[in-house]
Design an enzyme around this catalytic site. Structure first.
Site, short mmCIF file in Angstrom:
data_model
loop_
_atom_site.label_atom_id
_atom_site.label_comp_id
_atom_site.label_asym_id
_atom_site.label_seq_id
_atom_site.Cartn_x
_atom_site.Cartn_y
_atom_site.Cartn_z
N GLY A 1 0.85 -1.19 0.00
CA GLY A 1 0.00 0.00 0.00
C GLY A 1 0.88 1.23 0.00
O GLY A 1 2.07 1.16 0.31
N GLN B 1 2.74 9.95 1.95
CA GLN B 1 4.09 9.39 2.06
C GLN B 1 5.02 9.89 0.95
O GLN B 1 6.24 9.78 1.09
CB GLN B 1 4.04 7.87 2.04
CG GLN B 1 3.31 7.27 3.26
CD GLN B 1 3.21 5.78 3.17
OE1 GLN B 1 2.27 5.25 2.59
NE2 GLN B 1 4.17 5.07 3.74
N CYS C 1 5.78 -0.34 7.57
CA CYS C 1 5.48 0.93 6.92
C CYS C 1 6.65 1.36 6.05
O CYS C 1 7.79 1.33 6.50
CB CYS C 1 5.20 2.00 7.99
SG CYS C 1 4.73 3.59 7.29
N LEU C 2 6.38 1.76 4.83
CA LEU C 2 7.45 2.17 3.92
C LEU C 2 8.13 3.45 4.40
O LEU C 2 9.25 3.75 3.98
CB LEU C 2 6.90 2.34 2.50
CG LEU C 2 6.32 1.06 1.88
CD1 LEU C 2 5.73 1.34 0.52
CD2 LEU C 2 7.35 -0.05 1.81
N HIS D 1 -4.45 1.41 7.87
CA HIS D 1 -3.07 1.93 7.98
C HIS D 1 -2.87 3.10 7.02
O HIS D 1 -2.30 4.12 7.37
CB HIS D 1 -2.09 0.79 7.67
CG HIS D 1 -0.65 1.20 7.63
ND1 HIS D 1 0.26 0.80 8.57
CD2 HIS D 1 0.05 1.94 6.74
CE1 HIS D 1 1.45 1.31 8.27
NE2 HIS D 1 1.34 2.01 7.15
N GLU D 2 -3.41 2.95 5.79
CA GLU D 2 -3.27 4.03 4.78
C GLU D 2 -4.12 5.25 5.15
O GLU D 2 -3.68 6.38 5.00
CB GLU D 2 -3.68 3.53 3.40
CG GLU D 2 -2.97 2.26 2.91
CD GLU D 2 -1.46 2.36 2.94
OE1 GLU D 2 -0.81 1.31 3.01
OE2 GLU D 2 -0.92 3.48 2.96
N HIS E 1 -2.38 7.41 7.47
CA HIS E 1 -1.40 8.30 6.82
C HIS E 1 -2.07 9.58 6.35
O HIS E 1 -1.54 10.67 6.52
CB HIS E 1 -0.75 7.61 5.61
CG HIS E 1 0.39 6.70 5.94
ND1 HIS E 1 1.52 7.12 6.61
CD2 HIS E 1 0.58 5.39 5.69
CE1 HIS E 1 2.35 6.10 6.77
NE2 HIS E 1 1.81 5.03 6.21
#
Ligand SMILES: O=C(O)C[C@@H](Cc1ccccc1)C(=O)SCC(=O)c1ccccc1
Ligand SMILES: [Zn+2]
Length: 170
Positions: free
Chosen positions: A45, A50, A91-92, A133-134, A137
């Protein structure tokens, strides 16, 4: 094109994303760049926040062979169960840090897709975990915020180390 991913604790990650008014050609380019960037970073994702674009746009692909990218514009997520389940998240923007976060594991997603068509789905499991989670963000929340202070400090140190190694690798 590959886009640079902001790393924790960059304050820009705390920006609240604004709704998308119109799916312009520029937004369609951003969507394909985000999908390319997500695959390159080995993620499932990626939220626009981000890549330092503060609009309500998420891309996801849970398929094994990176063949099923999904786009969610102006998403709204509604938990359908009270009970929360722990799930090992990553997480990226917080590379090489994985830890358990408790979330409802069945939610309703209302959004628009890249063609402006309505999405209204009930999802469970990893898809439900990932969309929440997204969504976090887009609201300036990072999964480490749910962890202890000690784990947050460790996460900051870990990210600093990983970024140094990546710099050396060039
Ligand atoms: O930073 C992001 O939003 C991407 C993140 C999404 C995510 C993965 C797993 C649980 C919640 C949210 C990632 O893709 S992390 C890297 C990854 O591919 C992965 C990590 C843990 C489980 C499954 C996949
Ligand atoms: Zn993340």
């Amino acid at each position: 094109a590959l886009l640079p991913i902001l790393s924790y604790p960059d304050p820009r990650l705390r920006t609240i994303a604004k709704p998308v008014k119109e799916v312009t050609a520029e937004i369609k380019t951003l969507i394909s760049d985000m999908i390319e960037t997500m695959y390159d970073a080995q993620g499932i994702g990626l939220a626009a926040s981000q890549v330092d674009r503060h609009i309500q746009l998420i891309v996801m692909d849970l398929s094994e062979d990176k063949s099923a990218p999904r786009v969610f514009i102006n998403p709204k997520v509604t938990p359908l169960v009270e009970e929360k389940q722990p799930y090992e998240e990553g997480c990226l923007s917080v590379p090489d840090v994985y830890d358990k976060v408790e979330r409802p594991n069945k939610v309703r997603i209302e959004a628009l897709d890249e063609n402006g068509d309505v999405i209204d789905e009930v999802v469970e499991g990893l898809l439900a975990v990932c969309i929440q989670h997204e969504m976090d963000h887009l609201n300036g929340v990072i999964f480490v915020d749910y962890l202890s202070r000690l784990k947050q400090t460790r996460a900051r140190d870990k990210v600093r180390k990983v970024l140094k190694i990546r710099e050396k690798q060039g």
